[in-house]
Scaffold this motif. Structure first.
Motif, short mmCIF file in Angstrom:
data_model
loop_
_atom_site.label_atom_id
_atom_site.label_comp_id
_atom_site.label_asym_id
_atom_site.label_seq_id
_atom_site.Cartn_x
_atom_site.Cartn_y
_atom_site.Cartn_z
N ARG A 41 0.83 -1.21 0.00
CA ARG A 41 0.00 0.00 0.00
C ARG A 41 0.86 1.26 0.00
N LEU A 42 1.92 1.24 0.82
CA LEU A 42 2.83 2.40 0.86
C LEU A 42 3.53 2.60 -0.48
N TRP A 43 3.93 1.52 -1.12
CA TRP A 43 4.56 1.62 -2.43
C TRP A 43 3.60 2.21 -3.46
N ILE A 44 2.35 1.78 -3.41
CA ILE A 44 1.33 2.29 -4.35
C ILE A 44 1.12 3.78 -4.11
N LYS A 45 1.01 4.15 -2.85
CA LYS A 45 0.80 5.56 -2.51
C LYS A 45 1.99 6.41 -2.96
N ALA A 46 3.20 5.92 -2.74
CA ALA A 46 4.40 6.64 -3.15
C ALA A 46 4.46 6.78 -4.67
N ALA A 47 4.06 5.74 -5.39
CA ALA A 47 4.06 5.79 -6.85
C ALA A 47 3.05 6.82 -7.35
N GLU A 48 1.89 6.87 -6.72
CA GLU A 48 0.88 7.85 -7.12
C GLU A 48 1.36 9.27 -6.85
N THR A 49 2.03 9.48 -5.73
CA THR A 49 2.56 10.80 -5.40
C THR A 49 3.65 11.21 -6.38
N ALA A 50 4.50 10.25 -6.73
CA ALA A 50 5.59 10.55 -7.67
C ALA A 50 5.06 10.87 -9.06
N GLU A 51 3.93 10.27 -9.42
CA GLU A 51 3.36 10.51 -10.74
C GLU A 51 2.62 11.83 -10.83
N ALA A 52 2.28 12.40 -9.69
CA ALA A 52 1.53 13.66 -9.67
C ALA A 52 2.40 14.77 -9.07
N PRO A 53 3.34 15.31 -9.86
CA PRO A 53 4.21 16.35 -9.31
C PRO A 53 3.45 17.61 -8.91
N SER A 54 2.31 17.85 -9.57
CA SER A 54 1.54 19.04 -9.21
C SER A 54 0.97 18.90 -7.80
N ALA A 55 0.63 17.69 -7.41
CA ALA A 55 0.12 17.46 -6.05
C ALA A 55 1.22 17.70 -5.03
N ARG A 56 2.43 17.27 -5.35
CA ARG A 56 3.55 17.49 -4.44
C ARG A 56 3.86 18.97 -4.35
N ALA A 57 3.83 19.67 -5.49
CA ALA A 57 4.08 21.11 -5.48
C ALA A 57 3.00 21.83 -4.69
N GLU A 58 1.77 21.37 -4.82
CA GLU A 58 0.65 21.96 -4.08
C GLU A 58 0.84 21.75 -2.58
N ALA A 59 1.29 20.57 -2.19
CA ALA A 59 1.52 20.28 -0.77
C ALA A 59 2.65 21.15 -0.23
N ASP A 60 3.70 21.33 -1.03
CA ASP A 60 4.80 22.20 -0.62
C ASP A 60 4.33 23.64 -0.46
N LYS A 61 3.48 24.07 -1.38
CA LYS A 61 2.95 25.42 -1.32
C LYS A 61 2.08 25.61 -0.08
N ASP A 62 1.25 24.61 0.22
CA ASP A 62 0.40 24.68 1.41
C ASP A 62 1.23 24.74 2.68
N ALA A 63 2.31 23.97 2.73
CA ALA A 63 3.19 23.97 3.91
C ALA A 63 3.86 25.33 4.06
#
Length: 95
Positions: A41-63
């Motif tokens: 499950r963690l691997w799947i979640k990490a893969a989804e996060t890695a595939e969505a760089p906009s989501a990571r950028a959004e999380a960084d922006k929110d932080a």
């Protein structure tokens, strides 16, 4: 972070196997691959996060926004303390 028991290729293959078999539970795929279902499950979640760089950028922006808001609150509090101190000392010296 530490050493990984499984190679990146093995993890990618396990995630791909899960994605290629819709409707099949994570636990079944994990059992076939010989890993814990929560690990998969963690691997799947990490893969989804890695595939969505906009989501990571959004999380960084929110932080960053949250950190800046904390800093603004702190600075406003400091300004209020200084304003009160200036008022107090002005009253003490009868200006």
């Amino acid at each position: 972070m530490g050493t990984y028991k499984y190679s990146a290729e093995f993890r990618a293959d396990a995630v791909a196997l899960y994605r290629s078999s819709p409707g099949r539970p994570v636990a079944a795929v994990a059992k076939d691959r010989g890993v814990n279902h929560e690990t998969l499950r963690l691997w799947i979640k990490a893969a989804e996060t890695a595939e969505a760089p906009s989501a990571r950028a959004e999380a960084d922006k929110d932080a960053e926004i949250a950190a800046l808001r904390r800093q603004v609150r702190e600075l406003e509090l400091e300004r209020e303390i200084l304003r009160r101190a200036a008022k107090y000392f002005a009253g003490e010296t009868n200006w």
